[in-house]
Design a protein around this motif. Structure first.
Motif, PDB file in Angstrom:
ATOM      1  N   PRO A  72       0.798  -1.236   0.000  1.00 31.79           N
ATOM      2  CA  PRO A  72       0.000   0.000   0.000  1.00 31.79           C
ATOM      3  C   PRO A  72       0.824   1.277   0.000  1.00 31.79           C
ATOM      4  CG  PRO A  72      -0.890  -1.588   1.577  1.00 31.79           C
ATOM      5  CD  PRO A  72       0.425  -2.123   1.125  1.00 31.79           C
ATOM      6  N   GLN A  73       1.918   1.319   0.762  1.00 30.52           N
ATOM      7  CA  GLN A  73       2.711   2.554   0.798  1.00 30.52           C
ATOM      8  C   GLN A  73       3.348   2.840  -0.556  1.00 30.52           C
ATOM      9  OE1 GLN A  73       5.165   3.436   4.380  1.00 30.52           O
ATOM     10  NE2 GLN A  73       4.529   1.388   5.060  1.00 30.52           N
ATOM     11  N   VAL A  74       3.831   1.805  -1.225  1.00 34.80           N
ATOM     12  CA  VAL A  74       4.403   1.990  -2.557  1.00 34.80           C
ATOM     13  C   VAL A  74       3.325   2.457  -3.527  1.00 34.80           C
ATOM     14  CG1 VAL A  74       5.421   0.777  -4.523  1.00 34.80           C
ATOM     15  CG2 VAL A  74       6.293   0.362  -2.213  1.00 34.80           C
ATOM     16  N   ILE A  75       2.136   1.877  -3.433  1.00 39.57           N
ATOM     17  CA  ILE A  75       1.052   2.274  -4.337  1.00 39.57           C
ATOM     18  C   ILE A  75       0.665   3.727  -4.098  1.00 39.57           C
ATOM     19  CG2 ILE A  75      -1.381   1.867  -4.917  1.00 39.57           C
ATOM     20  CD1 ILE A  75      -0.868  -1.117  -4.450  1.00 39.57           C
TER      21      ILE A  75
ATOM     22  N   CYS B  81      -1.998  -7.361  -9.403  1.00 40.71           N
ATOM     23  CA  CYS B  81      -1.697  -5.936  -9.263  1.00 40.71           C
ATOM     24  C   CYS B  81      -2.896  -5.276  -8.608  1.00 40.71           C
ATOM     25  CB  CYS B  81      -1.414  -5.296 -10.617  1.00 40.71           C
ATOM     26  SG  CYS B  81      -1.117  -3.508 -10.520  1.00 40.71           S
ATOM     27  N   THR B  82      -2.710  -4.735  -7.410  1.00 42.32           N
ATOM     28  CA  THR B  82      -3.825  -4.113  -6.702  1.00 42.32           C
ATOM     29  C   THR B  82      -3.909  -2.618  -6.946  1.00 42.32           C
ATOM     30  OG1 THR B  82      -2.539  -3.806  -4.663  1.00 42.32           O
ATOM     31  CG2 THR B  82      -3.726  -5.892  -4.910  1.00 42.32           C
TER      32      THR B  82
ATOM     33  N   SER C  24      15.529  -9.443  -6.164  1.00 40.53           N
ATOM     34  CA  SER C  24      14.845 -10.710  -5.909  1.00 40.53           C
ATOM     35  C   SER C  24      13.410 -10.467  -5.468  1.00 40.53           C
ATOM     36  CB  SER C  24      15.587 -11.482  -4.816  1.00 40.53           C
ATOM     37  OG  SER C  24      15.616 -10.751  -3.598  1.00 40.53           O
ATOM     38  N   ALA C  25      13.035  -9.203  -5.264  1.00 44.09           N
ATOM     39  CA  ALA C  25      11.759  -8.878  -4.617  1.00 44.09           C
ATOM     40  C   ALA C  25      10.762  -8.237  -5.568  1.00 44.09           C
ATOM     41  CB  ALA C  25      11.991  -7.935  -3.442  1.00 44.09           C
ATOM     42  N   ASP C  26       9.505  -8.698  -5.476  1.00 47.46           N
ATOM     43  CA  ASP C  26       8.385  -7.972  -6.058  1.00 47.46           C
ATOM     44  C   ASP C  26       7.982  -6.864  -5.091  1.00 47.46           C
ATOM     45  OD1 ASP C  26       8.088  -9.736  -8.318  1.00 47.46           O
ATOM     46  OD2 ASP C  26       7.294 -11.203  -6.906  1.00 47.46           O
ATOM     47  N   TRP C  27       7.112  -5.967  -5.555  1.00 46.65           N
ATOM     48  CA  TRP C  27       6.623  -4.905  -4.670  1.00 46.65           C
ATOM     49  C   TRP C  27       5.385  -5.402  -3.922  1.00 46.65           C
ATOM     50  CZ3 TRP C  27       7.298   0.059  -8.200  1.00 46.65           C
ATOM     51  CH2 TRP C  27       8.667   0.333  -8.301  1.00 46.65           C
ATOM     52  N   LEU C  28       5.607  -6.465  -3.156  1.00 42.76           N
ATOM     53  CA  LEU C  28       4.579  -7.042  -2.303  1.00 42.76           C
ATOM     54  C   LEU C  28       4.924  -6.772  -0.847  1.00 42.76           C
ATOM     55  CD1 LEU C  28       4.119 -10.562  -3.970  1.00 42.76           C
ATOM     56  CD2 LEU C  28       2.437  -8.716  -3.969  1.00 42.76           C
ATOM     57  N   GLU C  29       3.900  -6.720   0.007  1.00 38.48           N
ATOM     58  CA  GLU C  29       4.147  -6.516   1.429  1.00 38.48           C
ATOM     59  C   GLU C  29       5.125  -7.545   1.965  1.00 38.48           C
ATOM     60  OE1 GLU C  29       0.754  -5.175   4.116  1.00 38.48           O
ATOM     61  OE2 GLU C  29      -0.329  -6.043   2.413  1.00 38.48           O
TER      62      GLU C  29
END
Length: 701
Positions: free
Chosen positions: A559-562, A583-584, A626-631
């Motif tokens: 949420p913060q990235v979004i 993708c939310t 290695s990371a997606d933009w997931l919590e």
């Protein structure tokens, strides 16, 4: 499908929260968005331009993905419902989300079986690859199948009649079963009613009929059809009134409280024993099964009607993937390609000393990584090897080289993530093998999965020690390196080498929070580093400077990235996101996200790169990660983002992994503001461009 945005003015989720960017209407539901991805996979199966057996493969992938969705995402949601957890950023309570999941999944299942029954099965038949329906067996085929049933199948079956002394048996997760309706009395005078026939996993789910029997080289039947056809032979003297296949899917998320166990490996071994019998989340049943029997099954599995999926075909349709491997028909598959092997791999340390090496999989081979590790294991100047392993595959050459290095006297440390979903048993196995060889095995950090992909080799060169590093966006798995698009960097940059060294010290010991010079690390600096760079682009746009963000990943929901991306869009930053799956973020909302575009690429290979590019007023920042933009990735895992420092390599990453995909107009899907995806098509004046096909041509030749 994902719910459309509500009309009218945006309103805050919490009256006490005046931030309109927290409005639930600005966020799609993560689970529904993940389901949508499988519609895009299924579209590949429906595309007549794709080779026929590849279309079959896409169909099976969509089915397997749906299985995993229920095992993990739906299972986790049911757990959240049980605990009374609140709604997420999208405002959907778990119960509401589960209801919408059922509707969307039912649409997907109907589309999958329509694709199989009406499109692929007839097309395969016409091409000489026949998956024979029971009604289509001729007399000779029937005789052979009956004999096969008696000789190969019936001896391993244990049918169970249901009565007070024979309660409903335990049903293994995703196993094939037949519920049989009986009439009459058996030898003991017991009245028949219902019986369950469980198909052991030792039995093949697809049976090939010999050519001399069938007349064709590629004739197959489902095991479920054979069981149903000859089930009466298991109940002599009784009348079979009906036989209906079913399959139950169970929650497969292992729930181990790492802080409450003394030995995580032992606790996981215990959990794995019971994984196949955890709480049920879905029941698949033959569509003609009578309602009273369905109700009996639901009661037994403690499920409600919204967990039932009536199936017009085999309940384990994904098992037809075996046909792909059994049929040698190059004309029905993608043309083969030869992975490029970069020059200089015969002397990796000398090659990397001259400059960084970029590997773009699957177009370039994974072999340079294996070769560097092999050379390190044999090189007397190599003193130590450290590596993270999340997934490495069965009979991994990586593990073999690490074992050999330890036997050759190298100091070898491996951080094994035991909780790599569905690979826990394999990881426990190779962890044992590594320990037996004298490798120091570390199980990461309690509460944080180690998802970073790092290999560190310490080599003596003259009077100094030099560090060689490989970092990647994908796993150390030779198989996925031929099926997934990923990037790997091999470098001797001293700052990156020191950063990786510090992270390994932190993972194996009790080091404090690190101050890294080059790398971003979750759960400490990666999230903040992404937010900082988004904010920098926002400030550039506010100052009238060019501002742009391009990022590629597998999923986005933090949420913060979004919210930061929404703020950047409002300031005028042009943002292009290439997000394969869930993708939310809701793009295209006037005044909020109208400067954000989101696209998903579905093609021959599974898109798996994670690349972040920030324009930075003409001095771009480019990270692979290695990371997606997931919590979970940004806040609850050990992840790394590594910069691409050499300008030529950075330009190559941007061109191949970002600009190339933004130009795709054949395999791209654009996310709309209402949650639907639009398949991108070449315009009247545009040449068709496939990102993956262009890389095959450019790199593989």
């Amino acid at each position: 499908m994902t719910a459309p945005i509500e009309p009218g003015r945006l309103t805050p989720r919490d009256p006490a929260d005046s931030d309109p960017l927290r409005d639930p209407a600005l966020y799609f539901n993560r689970e529904l968005s993940q389901l949508d991805f499988n519609f895009r996979v299924l579209a590949q199966a429906q595309d007549p331009q794709v080779p026929l057996l590849e279309r079959l493969k896409y169909l099976c992938i969509s089915c397997t993905n749906l299985d995993e969705f229920f095992e993990i995402r739906a299972g986790t949601l049911r757990h959240a419902q049980d605990l009374g957890l609140p709604a997420g950023p999208d405002g959907l309570a778990p119960a509401t989300a589960l209801s919408r999941i059922h509707d969307s999944a039912a649409d997907l299942v109907a589309a999958q079986y329509a694709c199989w029954n009406d499109v692929l099965r007839p097309a395969l038949d016409e091409a000489g690859v026949r998956v024979l329906h029971r009604d289509a067996w001729n007399a000779k085929q029937t005789r052979w199948l009956r004999a096969y049933f008696r000789d190969e199948i019936m001896p391993v079956l244990s049918p169970l009649g249901l009565d007070p002394s024979h309660p409903f048996p335990k049903i293994l997760n995703k196993s094939l079963n037949i519920v049989v309706v009986l009439k009459g009395r058996d030898a003991f005078g017991r009245a028949g009613h219902l019986a369950i026939v469980r198909a052991p996993r030792s039995l093949p789910r697809i049976i090939q009929i010999p050519e001399k029997v069938s007349g064709g080289p590629h004739d197959f039947v489902f095991l479920s059809a054979v069981l149903s056809a000859f089930v009466d032979e298991m109940f002599p003297g009784m009348e079979v009134k009906g036989a209906y296949q079913f399959r139950v899917t169970r929650n497969s998320e292992l729930l181990v409280d790492e802080e409450e166990v003394e030995n995580l490996a032992l606790a996981l071994r215990d959990e794995l024993v019971g994984r196949g019998y955890m709480r049920a989340v879905r029941l698949e049943i033959a569509e003609q099964c009578p309602k009273p029997i369905v109700r009996t099954l639901l009661d037994n599995f403690d499920l409600t009607e919204n967990a039932v999926y009536r199936i017009n075909g085999p309940v384990n349709l994904n098992r037809v993937i075996q046909v792909y491997d059994l049929v040698a028909r190059p004309d029905l598959k993608f043309p083969p390609y030869q992975q490029r092997v970069p020059s200089g791999t015969e002397a990796m340390f000398e090659r990397v000393s001259e400059g960084d090496m970029l590997l773009h999989h699957p177009f370039e081979a994974f072999s340079p990584v294996l070769e560097m590790l092999r050379q390190a294991a044999e090189d007397p100047n190599v003193l130590a090897i450290k590596q993270t392993l999340y997934r490495s595959g069965k009979d991994s050459p990586i593990v073999e080289q690490l074992v050999q290095a330890a036997r050759n006297g190298k100091d070898v440390t491996v951080v094994v993530e035991l909780r790599a979903r569905f690979d826990e048993e394999a990881n426990l196995g190779f962890a044992d093998r590594l320990q037996e060889a004298g490798v120091q095995v570390v199980y990461g950090v309690v509460g944080y999965k180690t998802h970073a992909k790092m290999l560190l080799i310490v080599r003596r060169e003259g009077r100094k020690l030099r560090r060689y590093v490989h970092m990647g966006t994908g796993n150390y798995h030779s198989g996925t390196a031929r099926a997934y698009t990923d990037l790997g960097l091999i470098t001797a940059d001293p700052d990156i080498g020191n950063d990786v060294h510090l992270i390994f010290q932190q993972l194996s010991g009790h080091a404090p929070t690190l101050k890294l010079k080059r790398l971003l690390q979750a759960p400490f600096t990666l999230h903040a580093g992404v937010l900082k760079r988004i904010d920098r682009e926002t400030r550039h746009a506010a100052a009238g400077k060019p501002a742009r963000i391009v990022a590629k990943m597998n999923a986005l929901n933090e949420p913060q990235v979004i919210r930061a991306l929404y703020q950047a869009s409002q300031a005028g930053v042009q943002i292009d996101l290439i997000v394969r799956g869930a993708c939310t973020l809701r793009p295209g909302v006037p005044g909020v996200s109208n400067n954000i575009r989101v696209r998903s690429i579905v093609g021959r290979f599974l898109e798996h790169h994670r690349v972040y590019w920030f324009g930075n007023d003409g001095e771009p920042d480019l990270f692979c990660a290695s990371a997606d933009w997931l919590e979970r990735n940004l806040l609850r895992r050990v992840e790394t983002g590594f910069p691409i420092l050499e300008p030529e390599i950075a330009a190559r990453v941007y061109d191949e992994a970002l600009a190339n995909y933004l130009a795709d107009n054949t395999q791209a899907w654009e996310l709309q503001a209402d949650g639907s995806y639009r398949h991108v098509q070449p315009g009247d004046d545009a040449m068709p461009h496939s990102a993956q096909a262009s890389l095959l041509a450019k790199i593989c030749g």
